[in-house]
Scaffold this active site. Structure first.
Site: not given
Length: 292
Positions: A53, A97, A120
Site C-alpha cells: 500500500k 491494518q 477502508d
C-alpha cells in the site's frame, strides 16, 4: 471459453487516473493527498500488505504517513494515535491494518476513525449509509468497490440481473451484496449454513465468490455465460513451486473458465483492484476537503 478479466490492467488504468488527479490537486490547490497507514505488531502478512500500500501511494504521488506501532501497545494509546491522525489536516485517509493483536478491540478502533477519513469504508456509519436507500456513504470498502469496477469496466450489466454472493464477511460479502443491491441487481447471499448452495449459484448472472474456500465453486455450479468475480486467495500445497505452494481462488478456474462468460483470475484479478480503490478513496477524501 470465458473472457478473462485482467484486474492488473484495469487497476493500472485506475492508478493512472488517480495519478492525474493527484497532480491536478497539487498544481491547482496545492494539496497533496495523504494516507496514514497504521500497522500494529510485526505479522509477516500484514507487513507485506502494508508495504504494498505504501509503495502504491508513492507511485501515484500520494504522501504516505507511516505509523508503525509495537505489538504490545495499549488500546488507549492506539486510540490516541488515531485521534492524532484525525486532527492532522495533511492526512486525508486513515487505514488501520487488520487483524489487530488480540488484546485490542478492533470494532472500537475502527469506530474511532473519523468518518471523513475512513478510506477502508468500515466505519459503522459508512456501512450503515451503504445499507440504506437514498443515502451515500462517504467511502465504500475497497475490495467490494473493486469488484463492481471490474464488472462495469468489462461491460457487464448489473441492473436487473440476478447476483449471488458466496460469503457474508463484513469486509467483502456483506458490503458487495449492498453495492449490487444499490446497482439494482436481485441479490442472494449464500453462506456456510446454506443448504444446497450450488442450486442458488446456478441461477446467477453474476457470482461474487468470497467464501475463503479453495476451489469450492465448480464448473457445474455456473450458469453458462455468467460473470464470475473470484475474491478468494487461498494457498494450496504445490511441490513443483519453489515456495512449495501456489495461490488459488474460491473458484475452480480450470472448470469455470469453460462455462462462464467472464472470469477473474487469481492472482491478478481482484487483488490489484483493492489497492487501486484505496488510492482512489484517498484522493476522493482530499477532494472533499477542498470542496467543503
Amino acid at each position: 471459453m470465458a473472457q478473462i478479466i485482467d484486474g492488473k490492467a484495469i487497476a493500472a488504468d485506475i492508478r493512472r487516473e488517480v495519478a492525474a488527479e493527484v497532480a491536478a490537486l497539487s498544481s491547482t490547490h496545492n494539496v497533496v493527498p495523504g494516507l496514514a497507514v497504521v500497522i500494529v505488531g510485526s505479522r509477516k502478512d500484514s507487513q507485506t500488505y502494508v508495504n504494498m500500500k505504501r509503495k502504491a501511494c508513492a507511485e501515484v504521488g500520494i504522501r504516505s504517513v507511516d505509523v508503525d506501532l509495537p505489538e504490545d501497545i495499549s488500546e488507549a494509546a492506539l486510540v490516541a494515535e488515531v485521534h492524532r491522525l484525525n486532527a492532522d489536516p495533511a492526512v486525508h485517509g486513515i487505514l488501520v491494518q487488520l487483524p489487530l493483536p488480540k488484546h485490542i478491540n478492533e470494532e472500537k478502533i475502527l469506530t474511532e476513525i473519523s468518518i471523513e477519513k475512513d478510506v477502508d469504508g468500515f466505519h459503522p456509519l459508512n456501512i450503515g449509509k451503504l445499507a440504506m436507500k437514498g443515502r451515500e456513504p462517504l467511502f465504500v470498502p475497497c475490495t467490494p468497490k473493486g469488484c463492481m469496477e471490474l464488472l462495469s469496466r468489462s461491460g457487464v450489466t448489473v441492473k436487473g440481473k440476478r447476483a449471488v454472493v458466496v460469503g457474508r464477511s463484513n469486509i467483502v460479502g456483506l458490503p458487495v451484496s449492498l453495492l449490487l443491491l444499490k446497482a439494482d441487481a436481485t441479490v442472494s447471499i449464500v453462506h456456510s449454513r446454506t443448504p444446497d448452495p450450488e442450486s442458488i449459484v446456478r441461477e446467477a448472472d453474476i457470482v461474487i465468490a468470497a467464501a475463503g474456500q479453495a476451489m469450492m465453486i465448480k464448473g457445474d455450479w455456473i450458469k453458462p455465460g455468467a460473470a464470475v468475480i473470484d475474491v478468494g486467495t487461498n494457498s494450496v500445497d504445490d511441490p513443483t513451486r519453489k515456495s512449495g505452494y501456489r495461490l488459488v481462488g474460491d473458484v475452480d478456474f480450470g472448470e469455470v473458465s469453460k462455462v462462464a462468460g467472464y472470469l477473474t483470475p487469481v492472482p491478478g484479478g481482484v487483488g490489484p483492484m483493492t489497492v487501486a480503490m484505496l488510492l482512489k478513496n484517498t484522493v476522493d477524501g482530499a477532494k472533499r476537503g477542498i470542496v467543503e
